[in-house]
Write an enzyme that holds these catalytic residues in place. Sequence first.
Site, PDB file in Angstrom:
ATOM      1  N   ARG A 106       0.812  -1.225   0.000  1.00 17.35           N
ATOM      2  CA  ARG A 106       0.000   0.000   0.000  1.00 17.35           C
ATOM      3  C   ARG A 106       0.842   1.269   0.000  1.00 17.35           C
ATOM      4  O   ARG A 106       0.293   2.366   0.042  1.00 17.35           O
ATOM      5  CB  ARG A 106      -0.958   0.001   1.194  1.00 17.35           C
ATOM      6  CG  ARG A 106      -0.285   0.214   2.527  1.00 17.35           C
ATOM      7  CD  ARG A 106      -1.098  -0.162   3.733  1.00 17.35           C
ATOM      8  NE  ARG A 106      -2.462   0.297   3.810  1.00 17.35           N
ATOM      9  CZ  ARG A 106      -3.227   0.151   4.893  1.00 17.35           C
ATOM     10  NH1 ARG A 106      -2.720  -0.422   5.978  1.00 17.35           N
ATOM     11  NH2 ARG A 106      -4.446   0.574   4.915  1.00 17.35           N
ATOM     12  N   ASP A 263     -15.849  -1.792  13.104  1.00 14.77           N
ATOM     13  CA  ASP A 263     -16.271  -0.889  12.018  1.00 14.77           C
ATOM     14  C   ASP A 263     -17.795  -0.836  11.927  1.00 14.77           C
ATOM     15  O   ASP A 263     -18.394   0.235  11.750  1.00 14.77           O
ATOM     16  CB  ASP A 263     -15.722  -1.371  10.663  1.00 14.77           C
ATOM     17  CG  ASP A 263     -14.217  -1.580  10.675  1.00 14.77           C
ATOM     18  OD1 ASP A 263     -13.539  -0.937  11.491  1.00 14.77           O
ATOM     19  OD2 ASP A 263     -13.716  -2.392   9.863  1.00 14.77           O
TER      20      ASP A 263
END
Length: 318
Positions: A106, A263
């Site tokens: 990433r 989340d």
Amino acid sequence: MEPTKIACIGECMIELQETSPGVTSQTFGGDTLNTAIYCARLARDLPLEIDYVTALGTDTFSERMIKFWEQEGVGSALVLRQPGEAPGLYYIELEESGERIFHYWRSTAAAKKCFEYPYSSRVLEALSDYHGIYLSGISLAIFTSESRKRLISRLEEISDRGISIYFDCNFRPHLWGSKHEAVELYRQLYHLSEIVFLTSEEAELLLDGATGDDAHHVLAKLGCGESVLKDGDKPCSIHKDGTIIEIPAEKVARVVDTTAAGDSFSGVYLVARKFGCPAETAARMAHKTAAYVVCHKGAVAPLEKMVITGKDIAKCTG
Ligand code: ADP
């Protein structure tokens, strides 16, 4: 009625998951995207719109990613598309023991420089059209220092105008140069936030060893309006206006996968609070959703059987 608009800020990546040796399945994932999806599910029965804020390329995977969000009802109006850039990727390796190991690529993802592209200033400008902004410690960690600076300075401006900021600590030490750097930056977010979410483990690491009620008091001193301290299958506690309440988690017969438990909890809690549910009701609904999520493999549990919907939130607000 004008819909309530919430923007979730962060990074979504290409996910490759090893399902058996040498065989992978592909989807997309990221912590704030998971939250956006669970909020968008509530939006099916509420005057609510959810948009995701990130930067992507103009490549096929960026295109497919956006289609995937749109199928989930997450809007992409604030996604920056920068030619030549691409999303990050992670691979979930499955060990023989069933243990999962995450590998990330990433460091060159488009999202890192989210607020430094030619159109970024328009995106930052547009944040004031929203009623709530959600971001996490992972969002902060992956942005370059310049992108962070621009975002925080914009959040400072808009929080003064009554826009709710929601911050989920999601502290991942390996994403930070040093813990000190994270602690300093997080302090700015506590001060700006209407609601801060964190786990007991994060409280200890980020708040100088503070646990339980002490963690809430430290956050309140740092300017946080409402703090929600989660602890897996144990009760969560909530501090608001000098009062602390504890709400037990749901009992789960068999936990399959805890990915996105926090989340989904944050998404349901913040929407319930935004629509006027009391903290206790919001926490019960958030626990129920997270308990459903941990009974399923992967971050995004089946839509059809969601245990809490926007209708429950609409009922609670009358
Ligand atoms: P995070 O996922 O952010 O690390 P937690 O592990 O504390 O946060 O989990 C968030 C929420 O998910 C909990 O407050 C609870 O509602 C639910 N949850 C997590 N693990 C379990 C479990 N074993 N049984 C029931 N609920 C759980």
